[in-house]
Design a protein around this motif. Structure first.
Motif, mmCIF file in Angstrom:
data_model
loop_
_atom_site.group_PDB
_atom_site.id
_atom_site.type_symbol
_atom_site.label_atom_id
_atom_site.label_comp_id
_atom_site.label_asym_id
_atom_site.label_seq_id
_atom_site.Cartn_x
_atom_site.Cartn_y
_atom_site.Cartn_z
ATOM 1 N N PRO A 36 0.831 -1.210 0.000
ATOM 2 C CA PRO A 36 0.000 0.000 0.000
ATOM 3 C C PRO A 36 0.862 1.255 0.000
ATOM 4 O O PRO A 36 1.814 1.372 0.770
ATOM 5 C CB PRO A 36 -0.811 -0.142 1.297
ATOM 6 N N GLY A 37 0.522 2.172 -0.894
ATOM 7 C CA GLY A 37 1.299 3.397 -1.047
ATOM 8 C C GLY A 37 2.250 3.377 -2.218
ATOM 9 O O GLY A 37 2.804 4.428 -2.586
ATOM 10 N N PHE A 69 -9.162 -9.255 -0.171
ATOM 11 C CA PHE A 69 -9.206 -10.689 -0.425
ATOM 12 C C PHE A 69 -9.462 -10.981 -1.898
ATOM 13 O O PHE A 69 -8.904 -11.924 -2.450
ATOM 14 C CB PHE A 69 -10.301 -11.347 0.420
ATOM 15 N N ARG A 70 -10.311 -10.186 -2.533
ATOM 16 C CA ARG A 70 -10.668 -10.450 -3.928
ATOM 17 C C ARG A 70 -10.035 -9.459 -4.898
ATOM 18 O O ARG A 70 -9.609 -9.837 -5.977
ATOM 19 C CB ARG A 70 -12.196 -10.405 -4.090
ATOM 20 N N SER A 71 -9.947 -8.195 -4.515
ATOM 21 C CA SER A 71 -9.447 -7.176 -5.430
ATOM 22 C C SER A 71 -8.550 -6.198 -4.683
ATOM 23 O O SER A 71 -8.541 -6.153 -3.454
ATOM 24 C CB SER A 71 -10.616 -6.417 -6.091
ATOM 25 N N THR A 72 -7.821 -5.437 -5.464
ATOM 26 C CA THR A 72 -6.927 -4.408 -4.933
ATOM 27 C C THR A 72 -7.414 -3.049 -5.423
ATOM 28 O O THR A 72 -7.717 -2.877 -6.606
ATOM 29 C CB THR A 72 -5.482 -4.649 -5.407
ATOM 30 N N ARG A 73 -7.478 -2.102 -4.491
ATOM 31 C CA ARG A 73 -7.933 -0.758 -4.856
ATOM 32 C C ARG A 73 -6.729 0.107 -5.185
ATOM 33 O O ARG A 73 -5.840 0.306 -4.366
ATOM 34 C CB ARG A 73 -8.738 -0.122 -3.720
ATOM 35 N N VAL A 74 -6.720 0.613 -6.432
ATOM 36 C CA VAL A 74 -5.644 1.468 -6.923
ATOM 37 C C VAL A 74 -6.235 2.830 -7.230
ATOM 38 O O VAL A 74 -7.242 2.934 -7.945
ATOM 39 C CB VAL A 74 -4.975 0.867 -8.182
ATOM 40 N N ARG A 75 -5.623 3.878 -6.698
ATOM 41 C CA ARG A 75 -6.084 5.241 -6.936
ATOM 42 C C ARG A 75 -5.300 5.828 -8.104
ATOM 43 O O ARG A 75 -4.092 5.995 -8.046
ATOM 44 C CB ARG A 75 -5.866 6.084 -5.683
ATOM 45 N N VAL A 81 -1.337 2.240 -4.984
ATOM 46 C CA VAL A 81 -2.047 1.163 -4.301
ATOM 47 C C VAL A 81 -2.556 1.681 -2.947
ATOM 48 O O VAL A 81 -1.797 2.276 -2.182
ATOM 49 C CB VAL A 81 -1.125 -0.055 -4.084
ATOM 50 N N GLU A 82 -3.841 1.446 -2.672
ATOM 51 C CA GLU A 82 -4.416 1.868 -1.395
ATOM 52 C C GLU A 82 -4.640 0.681 -0.473
ATOM 53 O O GLU A 82 -4.168 0.683 0.663
ATOM 54 C CB GLU A 82 -5.730 2.624 -1.629
#
Length: 390
Positions: free
Chosen positions: A206-207, A225-231, A220-221
């Motif tokens: 993250p970061g 478990f299923r997905s990764t949140r990217v800003r 990357v924030e």
């Protein structure tokens, strides 16, 4: 008078029968006991817990503050359970009602205990800090989430056992149901395994600033478990399935040791050889003597006359900065651009721009005559004939 006596007898009968055979007076007494414990709960929160919070603030660490804050709600729930217990003891229910009340009290006790365990996992997660040498921080966060899920599962199973519901057959049935679900949820499990692989390989944290070609580029924030949140850089969040981050090539820009500058500097063709040497040597001297740039022993550094382009002589500049911060890198590039302009102008040369020159050796003899439009005199007389037409 007799009717009043009958009415009073009816009131007494209702008063004595009450609810489920329990006198209303006993119900009111039980309610009073429960209210007393609620008052005690407020006093306990106001004095005892407040005192503990003040003592915790005097210490240097944050662990005790976080632990007291996490356990505050479960502890405040204990007087409620005690009030319900003593109120039930005062009522003295019998038969089926007694069994129901007993199961409710046991369930409340289980709720208070596992509620405290669940909230204490967060402050106690610092115990896993030593595991960061082996696992990444996101993996430890996953472990904490798994422990919380386990506590919830055990708590629910305990309550079901209290009410006489066997958990074993339910788990066995869920196993068969899980096989059927797994066949239709292959992508879910694929993304779950991919997320574990991403964390195990330490591809990013993250970061970090990452780029996945054709998928996303940003910061990357969270790694779920299923997905990764990217800003993204336009501040829009993108939820990327973990499988795409595991199967595709991921560029982690935050893991760069240096940041590259790769320029082609085009100067005019009228530039002489001594001028080219002066420009090249000046740029190279600036890069080698400046502490903002990595030395050749750490990263490749080249300043060379590279090619003869269509409209310019190209000088290649290939170097790396020590910083990887984007803002600092842009500032270093700006200073370098100013210096290159000073060097080129100081050498008496200039920057080339795309242009074409057309050279004509001779014109054909039978070329058409150039048309010259007739002109009128200022006095309004007839125009003067062109001599070429005579």
């Amino acid at each position: 008078m007799q009717q009043l006596q009958e009415f009073w007898a009816l009131v007494l009968d209702v008063w004595n029968q009450g609810f489920l055979g329990i006198e209303i007076s006993r119900l009111l007494g039980a309610l009073g006991i429960f209210l007393l414990f609620l008052i005690f709960r407020r006093l306990f929160t106001k004095f005892v817990l407040a005192r503990l919070k003040r003592l915790a603030k005097r210490t240097d660490g944050q662990f005790d503050d976080e632990l007291i804050a996490a356990l505050e709600q479960p502890v405040r729930f204990i007087p409620v359970v005690m009030g319900a217990f003593f109120a039930a003891e005062y009522l003295g229910p019998e038969g089926t009602f007694e069994l129901i009340v007993d199961n409710i009290l046991r369930s409340l006790v289980v709720l208070a205990i596992f509620w405290g365990f669940f909230n204490a996992v967060g402050p106690l997660s610092f115990l896993f800090s030593r595991l960061e040498r082996i696992f990444t921080r996101p993996m430890i966060e996953w472990l904490v989430k798994a422990i919380k899920i386990g506590i919830v599962f055990i708590g629910v199973a305990t309550v079901l056992e209290i009410w006489g519901i066997e958990v074993g057959p339910i788990i066995a049935g869920l196993g068969l149901f899980g096989v059927a679900v797994a066949l239709g949820a292959q992508d879910l499990f694929k993304n779950l395994i991919a997320g574990i692989l991403v964390l195990a390989e330490k591809r990013f944290h993250p970061g970090d600033w990452i780029r996945v070609d054709g998928v996303v580029e940003g910061t990357v924030e969270t790694i779920g478990f299923r997905s990764t949140r990217v800003r993204r850089f336009d501040k829009a969040p993108v939820f990327v399935p973990n499988a795409k981050l595991s199967d595709n090539a991921v560029t982690n820009f935050s893991a760069m040791t240096h940041r590259r500058i790769y320029w082609k500097i085009g100067v005019e063709y009228r530039t002489t050889v001594p001028q080219l040497r002066e420009i090249r040597d000046g740029i190279e001297r600036y890069v080698l003597d400046n502490d903002d740039f990595a030395p050749p022993s750490e990263a490749s550094t080249f300043v060379r006359i590279d090619s003869f382009n269509d409209s310019s002589i190209d000088i290649m500049l290939y170097c790396f900065t020590k910083t990887t911060n984007w803002g600092e890198w842009l500032e270093i590039k700006e200073k370098l651009a100013y210096y290159i302009m000073e060097v080129v102008e100081g050498a008496g040369s200039g920057f080339a721009f795309p242009s074409q020159s057309l050279y004509i050796e001779s014109l054909p003899d039978d070329r058409p005559e150039t048309f010259v439009p007739p002109t009128e005199s200022r006095s309004g007389q007839d125009p003067i004939p062109d001599r070429a037409s005579d």
